[in-house]
Every structure is written in structure tokens, then in C-alpha cells.
Design a protein around this motif. Structure first.
Motif, mmCIF file in Angstrom:
data_model
loop_
_atom_site.group_PDB
_atom_site.id
_atom_site.type_symbol
_atom_site.label_atom_id
_atom_site.label_comp_id
_atom_site.label_asym_id
_atom_site.label_seq_id
_atom_site.Cartn_x
_atom_site.Cartn_y
_atom_site.Cartn_z
ATOM 1 N N MET A 24 0.851 -1.161 0.000
ATOM 2 C CA MET A 24 0.000 0.000 0.000
ATOM 3 C C MET A 24 0.898 1.226 0.000
ATOM 4 N N GLY A 25 0.478 2.248 -0.729
ATOM 5 C CA GLY A 25 1.211 3.495 -0.759
ATOM 6 C C GLY A 25 0.332 4.638 -0.300
ATOM 7 N N PHE A 26 0.870 5.491 0.526
ATOM 8 C CA PHE A 26 0.183 6.704 0.956
ATOM 9 C C PHE A 26 0.931 7.876 0.346
ATOM 10 N N LEU A 27 0.295 8.566 -0.582
ATOM 11 C CA LEU A 27 0.951 9.670 -1.270
ATOM 12 C C LEU A 27 0.675 10.971 -0.549
ATOM 13 N N GLU A 28 1.703 11.734 -0.360
ATOM 14 C CA GLU A 28 1.597 13.046 0.269
ATOM 15 C C GLU A 28 1.759 14.096 -0.812
ATOM 16 N N ASP A 47 -6.676 15.987 1.317
ATOM 17 C CA ASP A 47 -5.532 16.044 0.396
ATOM 18 C C ASP A 47 -4.639 14.813 0.518
ATOM 19 N N ASP A 48 -5.218 13.708 0.971
ATOM 20 C CA ASP A 48 -4.479 12.457 1.097
ATOM 21 C C ASP A 48 -4.934 11.457 0.042
ATOM 22 N N THR A 49 -4.005 10.680 -0.459
ATOM 23 C CA THR A 49 -4.303 9.646 -1.442
ATOM 24 C C THR A 49 -3.656 8.344 -0.994
ATOM 25 N N ALA A 50 -4.438 7.274 -1.002
ATOM 26 C CA ALA A 50 -3.925 5.945 -0.672
ATOM 27 C C ALA A 50 -4.118 5.042 -1.876
ATOM 28 N N ILE A 51 -3.126 4.213 -2.140
ATOM 29 C CA ILE A 51 -3.201 3.247 -3.242
ATOM 30 C C ILE A 51 -3.017 1.858 -2.642
ATOM 31 N N LEU A 52 -3.955 0.980 -2.899
ATOM 32 C CA LEU A 52 -3.882 -0.393 -2.405
ATOM 33 C C LEU A 52 -3.721 -1.337 -3.583
ATOM 34 N N THR A 53 -2.713 -2.178 -3.512
ATOM 35 C CA THR A 53 -2.517 -3.213 -4.527
ATOM 36 C C THR A 53 -2.366 -4.552 -3.818
ATOM 37 N N VAL A 54 -2.785 -5.598 -4.502
ATOM 38 C CA VAL A 54 -2.730 -6.943 -3.946
ATOM 39 C C VAL A 54 -2.016 -7.837 -4.948
ATOM 40 N N GLY A 55 -1.203 -8.756 -4.452
ATOM 41 C CA GLY A 55 -0.521 -9.684 -5.333
ATOM 42 C C GLY A 55 -0.229 -10.993 -4.634
ATOM 43 N N SER A 106 2.655 -12.243 -4.612
ATOM 44 C CA SER A 106 4.013 -12.121 -4.092
ATOM 45 C C SER A 106 4.292 -10.651 -3.819
ATOM 46 N N ASN A 107 5.319 -10.406 -3.043
ATOM 47 C CA ASN A 107 5.739 -9.044 -2.751
ATOM 48 C C ASN A 107 6.122 -8.315 -4.042
ATOM 49 N N GLU A 108 6.802 -9.006 -4.934
ATOM 50 C CA GLU A 108 7.237 -8.415 -6.201
ATOM 51 C C GLU A 108 6.034 -8.015 -7.062
ATOM 52 N N GLU A 109 5.021 -8.888 -7.111
ATOM 53 C CA GLU A 109 3.830 -8.588 -7.914
ATOM 54 C C GLU A 109 3.086 -7.375 -7.352
ATOM 55 N N SER A 110 2.896 -7.365 -6.059
ATOM 56 C CA SER A 110 2.197 -6.251 -5.415
ATOM 57 C C SER A 110 2.970 -4.945 -5.573
ATOM 58 N N LYS A 111 4.294 -4.983 -5.400
ATOM 59 C CA LYS A 111 5.132 -3.799 -5.567
ATOM 60 C C LYS A 111 5.072 -3.309 -7.007
ATOM 61 N N GLY A 112 5.105 -4.214 -7.977
ATOM 62 C CA GLY A 112 5.021 -3.828 -9.389
ATOM 63 C C GLY A 112 3.723 -3.114 -9.712
ATOM 64 N N LYS A 113 2.625 -3.635 -9.178
ATOM 65 C CA LYS A 113 1.319 -2.989 -9.390
ATOM 66 C C LYS A 113 1.279 -1.610 -8.736
ATOM 67 N N LEU A 114 1.861 -1.521 -7.530
ATOM 68 C CA LEU A 114 1.899 -0.235 -6.833
ATOM 69 C C LEU A 114 2.726 0.784 -7.615
ATOM 70 N N GLN A 115 3.888 0.382 -8.100
ATOM 71 C CA GLN A 115 4.734 1.296 -8.861
ATOM 72 C C GLN A 115 4.035 1.747 -10.137
ATOM 73 N N THR A 116 3.335 0.829 -10.815
ATOM 74 C CA THR A 116 2.590 1.189 -12.023
ATOM 75 C C THR A 116 1.512 2.225 -11.696
ATOM 76 N N ALA A 117 0.795 2.007 -10.594
ATOM 77 C CA ALA A 117 -0.243 2.949 -10.181
ATOM 78 C C ALA A 117 0.354 4.315 -9.848
ATOM 79 N N ILE A 118 1.467 4.329 -9.121
ATOM 80 C CA ILE A 118 2.130 5.593 -8.787
ATOM 81 C C ILE A 118 2.547 6.322 -10.060
ATOM 82 N N ASN A 119 3.113 5.592 -11.010
ATOM 83 C CA ASN A 119 3.551 6.205 -12.268
ATOM 84 C C ASN A 119 2.382 6.832 -13.019
ATOM 85 N N GLN A 120 1.237 6.157 -13.043
ATOM 86 C CA GLN A 120 0.065 6.702 -13.734
ATOM 87 C C GLN A 120 -0.463 7.944 -13.024
ATOM 88 N N ILE A 121 -0.467 7.911 -11.704
ATOM 89 C CA ILE A 121 -0.923 9.084 -10.948
ATOM 90 C C ILE A 121 0.054 10.242 -11.129
#
Length: 161
Positions: free
Chosen positions: A1-5, A91-99, A101-116
Motif C-alpha cells: 500500500m502506498g500513501f501519497l503526500e 488532500d491524502d491519497t492511498a493506493i492499495l494493490t494486492v498480489g 508475491s511481494n514483487e507482484e504487489s510492488k510492481g502494481k503499486l509502482q505502475t499505479a504511482i507512475n500513472q498518478i
């Protein structure tokens, strides 16, 4: 999960006369917002002395209820991201990804962050990578895999405020 500030100066440091709000709000609403942030003045008092009066040229008053409302309007077109859930509040944004494996979940999170990030750049909203947080929720002990914002590692934490 990522919490964007988001950088706290976003809505206190840009002119509303030439921004996204003019493209998404009816003309009358945009004009009301513009009247709220134009022709405002300030001066500083120290002891018994006052500075000269200066015009505030950019943004909304810091700490006003308008800041979070503007953020919600600005982020109203956040894309529906495949493989992730995005939630905003004030003004808070949270992104939740599920996978699986840790690598799969992190990859989805990074993709979401990049799109945002693409959207926030387009609308001149600055993400504050030093105050953003990345958290793993798992029942296994995992090695932390970093995610980045603006090519800077997001801090890993066990909790978020």
C-alpha cells in the motif's frame, strides 16, 4: 500500500485563472473561486509595527477549507487503475494493490504511482516523495522492495499517519 503526500503548497502557489478548474467547473463557479483568491492583501505585524500592505498574487489562503476541496476537484479525474484501488480524502491519497508475491504487489503499486504521477504533472500538483509512505500488509516476513516517486525512493514504514 502506498500513501501519497501532496506538497502542501500546491494550492497556495499557483494562479487559479489559468488552471484545470476552468475546464471542469461551470463558468460561474470558476469565477466565484477566482474572486475568492484574487485581490487579496496582507500585512505583517511585529510588536506594534506593521509592514506595508502587499497583494497576494497566487493561490488560496493556507489552512482554508478550500484547499482540500480544490484537491478533490483536481483529483476527480484520477484514472480507474487496473489492479489497484485508489482512495482520496481531503488532500491524502492511498493506493492499495494486492498480489500473490511481494514483487507482484510492488510492481502494481509502482505502475499505479507512475500513472498518478502523469496526471499530477499535467495539473501541476507536486507529490512530496519524502512524506509519502509505502507499507506491506502480509502474514509473512518479507524483504522490503522500494517504490519510487520522482525517481526517489519512498520511505518504507510499518504505520502511516
Amino acid at each position: 500500500m502506498g500513501f501519497l503526500e501532496v506538497n502542501g503548497k500546491n494550492f497556495s502557489s499557483f494562479p487559479l485563472s489559468n488552471c484545470k478548474l476552468r475546464t471542469i467547473l461551470p463558468k460561474q463557479y470558476a469565477e466565484i473561486l477566482e474572486s475568492y483568491v484574487t485581490e487579496r492583501f496582507f500585512r505583517i505585524k511585529q510588536g506594534d509595527a506593521y509592514s506595508e500592505v502587499k497583494e497576494i498574487r497566487l493561490g488560496v489562503p493556507q489552512g482554508s477549507v478550500l484547499g482540500p476541496v480544490l484537491y478533490l476537484l483536481y483529483t476527480s479525474d484520477l484514472p480507474k487503475l487496473k489492479n489497484s484501488t485508489v482512495a482520496t480524502f481531503a488532500d491524502d491519497t492511498a493506493i492499495l494493490t494486492v498480489g500473490n508475491s511481494n514483487e507482484e504487489s510492488k510492481g502494481k503499486l509502482q505502475t499505479a504511482i507512475n500513472q498518478i504521477q502523469k496526471l499530477t504533472r499535467k495539473w501541476h500538483i507536486q507529490l512530496n516523495e519524502s512524506k509519502s509512505v509505502h507499507i506491506n500488509f502480509t502474514n509473512r516476513r518479507l524483504e522490503h522492495i522500494p517504490v519510487t516517486i520522482n525517481n526517489q525512493k519512498v520511505q518504507y514504514a510499518n504505520t502511516a499517519k
